[in-house]
Design a protein around this motif. Sequence first.
Motif, mmCIF file in Angstrom:
data_model
loop_
_atom_site.group_PDB
_atom_site.id
_atom_site.type_symbol
_atom_site.label_atom_id
_atom_site.label_comp_id
_atom_site.label_asym_id
_atom_site.label_seq_id
_atom_site.Cartn_x
_atom_site.Cartn_y
_atom_site.Cartn_z
ATOM 1 N N PHE A 498 0.858 -1.188 0.000
ATOM 2 C CA PHE A 498 0.000 0.000 0.000
ATOM 3 C C PHE A 498 0.893 1.236 0.000
ATOM 4 N N PRO A 499 1.140 1.821 -1.179
ATOM 5 C CA PRO A 499 2.008 2.998 -1.249
ATOM 6 C C PRO A 499 1.383 4.211 -0.549
ATOM 7 N N ALA A 500 2.244 5.155 -0.222
ATOM 8 C CA ALA A 500 1.767 6.404 0.390
ATOM 9 C C ALA A 500 0.757 7.107 -0.502
ATOM 10 N N GLY A 501 0.888 6.916 -1.833
ATOM 11 C CA GLY A 501 0.006 7.599 -2.777
ATOM 12 C C GLY A 501 -1.459 7.300 -2.585
ATOM 13 N N ILE A 502 -1.798 6.080 -2.181
ATOM 14 C CA ILE A 502 -3.216 5.743 -1.993
ATOM 15 C C ILE A 502 -3.660 5.977 -0.548
ATOM 16 N N LEU A 503 -2.715 6.159 0.345
ATOM 17 C CA LEU A 503 -3.064 6.356 1.749
ATOM 18 C C LEU A 503 -3.351 7.828 2.017
ATOM 19 N N GLN A 504 -4.256 8.362 1.198
ATOM 20 C CA GLN A 504 -4.667 9.767 1.232
ATOM 21 C C GLN A 504 -6.202 9.814 1.217
ATOM 22 N N PRO A 505 -6.819 10.916 1.703
ATOM 23 C CA PRO A 505 -8.280 11.045 1.605
ATOM 24 C C PRO A 505 -8.726 11.012 0.138
ATOM 25 N N PRO A 506 -9.864 10.398 -0.199
ATOM 26 C CA PRO A 506 -10.841 9.820 0.728
ATOM 27 C C PRO A 506 -10.595 8.341 1.032
ATOM 28 N N PHE A 507 -9.509 7.761 0.503
ATOM 29 C CA PHE A 507 -9.255 6.348 0.766
ATOM 30 C C PHE A 507 -8.870 6.118 2.226
ATOM 31 N N PHE A 508 -7.998 6.994 2.742
ATOM 32 C CA PHE A 508 -7.598 6.889 4.144
ATOM 33 C C PHE A 508 -7.402 8.290 4.699
ATOM 34 N N ASP A 509 -8.050 8.549 5.816
ATOM 35 C CA ASP A 509 -7.942 9.857 6.452
ATOM 36 C C ASP A 509 -7.945 9.646 7.965
ATOM 37 N N PRO A 510 -6.833 9.868 8.633
ATOM 38 C CA PRO A 510 -6.772 9.643 10.086
ATOM 39 C C PRO A 510 -7.760 10.490 10.873
ATOM 40 N N ASN A 511 -8.318 11.517 10.236
ATOM 41 C CA ASN A 511 -9.190 12.447 10.952
ATOM 42 C C ASN A 511 -10.674 12.126 10.828
ATOM 43 N N VAL A 512 -11.037 11.058 10.083
ATOM 44 C CA VAL A 512 -12.454 10.732 9.934
ATOM 45 C C VAL A 512 -12.833 9.568 10.842
ATOM 46 N N ASP A 514 -13.872 6.023 12.210
ATOM 47 C CA ASP A 514 -13.315 4.707 11.877
ATOM 48 C C ASP A 514 -14.195 3.940 10.889
ATOM 49 N N ALA A 515 -15.487 4.064 11.009
ATOM 50 C CA ALA A 515 -16.386 3.319 10.118
ATOM 51 C C ALA A 515 -16.123 3.686 8.667
ATOM 52 N N ILE A 516 -15.860 4.960 8.401
ATOM 53 C CA ILE A 516 -15.607 5.413 7.029
ATOM 54 C C ILE A 516 -14.276 4.855 6.540
ATOM 55 N N ASN A 517 -13.229 4.919 7.367
ATOM 56 C CA ASN A 517 -11.930 4.382 6.968
ATOM 57 C C ASN A 517 -11.996 2.880 6.709
ATOM 58 N N TYR A 518 -12.717 2.167 7.550
ATOM 59 C CA TYR A 518 -12.833 0.726 7.334
ATOM 60 C C TYR A 518 -13.616 0.426 6.055
ATOM 61 N N GLY A 519 -14.622 1.256 5.759
ATOM 62 C CA GLY A 519 -15.383 1.034 4.533
ATOM 63 C C GLY A 519 -14.580 1.333 3.283
ATOM 64 N N SER A 520 -13.667 2.306 3.348
ATOM 65 C CA SER A 520 -12.890 2.692 2.167
ATOM 66 C C SER A 520 -11.570 1.931 2.124
ATOM 67 N N ILE A 521 -10.543 2.405 2.837
ATOM 68 C CA ILE A 521 -9.238 1.736 2.757
ATOM 69 C C ILE A 521 -9.304 0.340 3.374
ATOM 70 N N GLY A 522 -10.163 0.149 4.375
ATOM 71 C CA GLY A 522 -10.277 -1.172 4.992
ATOM 72 C C GLY A 522 -10.734 -2.229 4.011
ATOM 73 N N SER A 523 -11.727 -1.885 3.180
ATOM 74 C CA SER A 523 -12.201 -2.856 2.198
ATOM 75 C C SER A 523 -11.147 -3.121 1.133
ATOM 76 N N ILE A 524 -10.289 -2.102 0.840
ATOM 77 C CA ILE A 524 -9.207 -2.299 -0.129
ATOM 78 C C ILE A 524 -8.131 -3.200 0.470
ATOM 79 N N ILE A 525 -7.817 -3.005 1.753
ATOM 80 C CA ILE A 525 -6.869 -3.897 2.425
ATOM 81 C C ILE A 525 -7.412 -5.322 2.429
#
Length: 690
Positions: A498-512, A514-525
């Motif tokens: 998982f490169p830094a390039g995809i670990l950006q909003p809206p795929f991953f955002d430390p400030n949102v 948890d449910a949203i992060n799990y639905g977006s980047i979590g489902s990709i992981i």
Amino acid sequence: MKMTRAVVFAGLAIALSLSAFSCNDASRLAGDPHILASGAPLPGINPSEFDPTSSPRDDFFAYVNDKWIATHPIPADEHSWGVDYEVTLSNQQALRSICEELAADPKATGIKQKIRDFWITAMDQAKLEKDGLAPLKPDLALIDAIQTIADLPPVLTRMQLTGATTLFGIYVDQDQKRSDEYAFYMIQAGTALPEREYYLGADEDSKRIRDEYVDHVKKMFMLAGEAEPAALRNARVILAIETRLAEAQWTPVQLRDPIPQYNKTSRIALAQLCPSINWDAYFAALGKPDIKEVIVCQLDFMKRVDDVLKKTPITDLKAYLRWLLINHASPRLSDAVVEEDFRFFGTVLGGAKQLKPRWKRTVDAIDAQIGEGLGQLFVEKHFPPDAKRKVNDLVTNIVAAFGQRIQSREWMSPITRDKALAKLSAIERKLGYPDKWRDYSALEIKTDSYLENTNRATLFESRRKLAQLGTPVDRSEWGTTPPTVNAYYNQSSNDITFPAGILQPPFFDPNVDDAINYGSIGSIIGHELTHGFDDEGRKYDGKGNLTEWWTKEDTARFDARAARIMQQFTDCIAIGNIHINGELTQGENIADLGGLAIAFDAWKRSLKGKPAPIINGLTGEQRFFLGFAISWRDNVRPEQQKTLLRTDPHAPPRFRVIVPLSNMAEFHKAFGVRPGDKMWRDPKERAEVW
């Protein structure tokens, strides 16, 4: 890859136009607690972007994304547009700033000097126009000097080592059955159109594109100095040669099965397979005369290469090689050549209306050629260490949830289940950026020629890979660059990246939430982890070796479950009357459904038994599924969509949302989906593997 005209749901057995997915009955929408368009925004979710004329129970993708798509048209220089492209653009702009800063620094040294000089040379339009095709002359002279087939080896190897397509392709990678060793591979190649059916198809679209292709090749030869009659004749020769090669190429579906493509072949057997090439001279020209074995992925294709060499007049063969060289170099030459290359590949095949600005093309070129060097500078500015830690915690929880799901698979025998759990626990993770950066000190980048810089960088990488033969496998090596907006699972290394390039909003955002992060980047992981256990990945063990570690009974039960997913997507009409190829997209579809279910379980696990809070009227479950759907916002031009349906193992995003969700009881409950709603799928018809 995103916009569709109609869809068919398995179990409903009828085709539904997009208008059928819009619920325009105001009485039905009024007061519906699952219509959220009037809700207040929160970080990561803005209900005002949702389509109030659609129901989440009828087409969840349309409800969440169609209004956004309608207000975010595809830019003229793109063939698609969506949240992934927005993140890519943001990353490109960051890389541009880095390059422009370096361009203004005459004292830059090391990798910074190489990036600076690459940028300056590629951006110098006046020099590119003045040079014309001069940078190609040394390689064209090599082709012109060919008198017989015996003269081919140094020309083929020069083209292959500098990245041009030739009659066949080569690469060095892990031996698929001995993952601790490197092996030398040969694969089918030699054609410029995206897929064999463009050459062989009897449909009108394929015929039209073949005609356009001949016209394109003719124009490129004319730009290279040939008179129109000779250019037209050579263009027809090119089509004829490539068609003969395409006849022997494997289809995209066949290429998904690694087992019949593992053909370890001795030098003696290779010479019997394709005697027209002097293989001793070939490997000597490659700089690896000691190679004793190669893995020939498509044996019949190499036989066809031999047949083409025997039956093609040497003048035609030289015209063919000239075309392959010009085609490879064209994006790095004068504007007339670049624009004609774009006209065919960008517009005819992709539907884009306008050539990308030079700065975007240059950023992409540097990322492709010396991307870890540029990526190191990107990470320093745009990916803080704390983000890597947070993503790692997310992965740990998702792996644990996946382990629980494997343990709950009643259709698996204990022996296969135990091996699956062992493989899951062995998956390595590469997050953000490499722990060890690539050394580019031996690479020379100058300001003499954009094409030559590209050739030198590609040659540097080719020789680096060839040098790995006979050495221990470096499992820490990355196959993508840090700014890339993508992720992948490597079967032979059994790792996820998982490169830094995809670990950006809206795929991953430390400030949102948890449910949203799990639905977006979590489902990709979860998706990438599931690739280790899809129809292709499951054929590799925990060390990355291609081997049969499943019982026959478990394999049969897996195949039956996978076949249900395959049929659900096969029933979907993507554009016009063209169905999704459920067999080609099978692995990605298994990973989508598995990844979504795993991420949902991981999110619930993260709550530690506590109920999820309701935020701005949205339940945690609703936020999870909304985050998932938002991450798939995307629109595609029809020309590009047709190309992708032939070649891409991923289904269009609209269907990557609605089909997996239609199989999940948790989604039905979250949005009140019930029989009669178009997102409803009868429990007896639902698919589940992982």
